[in-house]
Design a protein around this motif. Sequence first.
Motif: not given
Length: 62
Positions: A5, A10-16, A32, A54-56, A58-59
């Motif tokens: 990651i 990463c902006r958080g929220f935890g979709v992953c 995350s 992941c909306p950003e 980041a993964i």
Amino acid sequence: MKVSIDTDRCRGFGVCVSLCPEVFVLTDYGYSEVAVEEVPPGLEEAVAEAAEACPERAIECN
Ligand code: SF4
């Protein structure tokens, strides 16, 4: 398959985390991180799905 990651993105929220809690975990700060860098057998599809979701973007996994 390896997974990482980009913590700057990463902006958080935890979709992953919701898609693959065996590999992604939320830190105390709400972001995350990966619990394992080498994806366990059988979880490749879930990790790829999390990377896609992941909306950003980041993964990274490959
Ligand atoms: S889905 Fe992306 S932005 Fe959201 S917690 Fe996971 S890595 Fe971070």
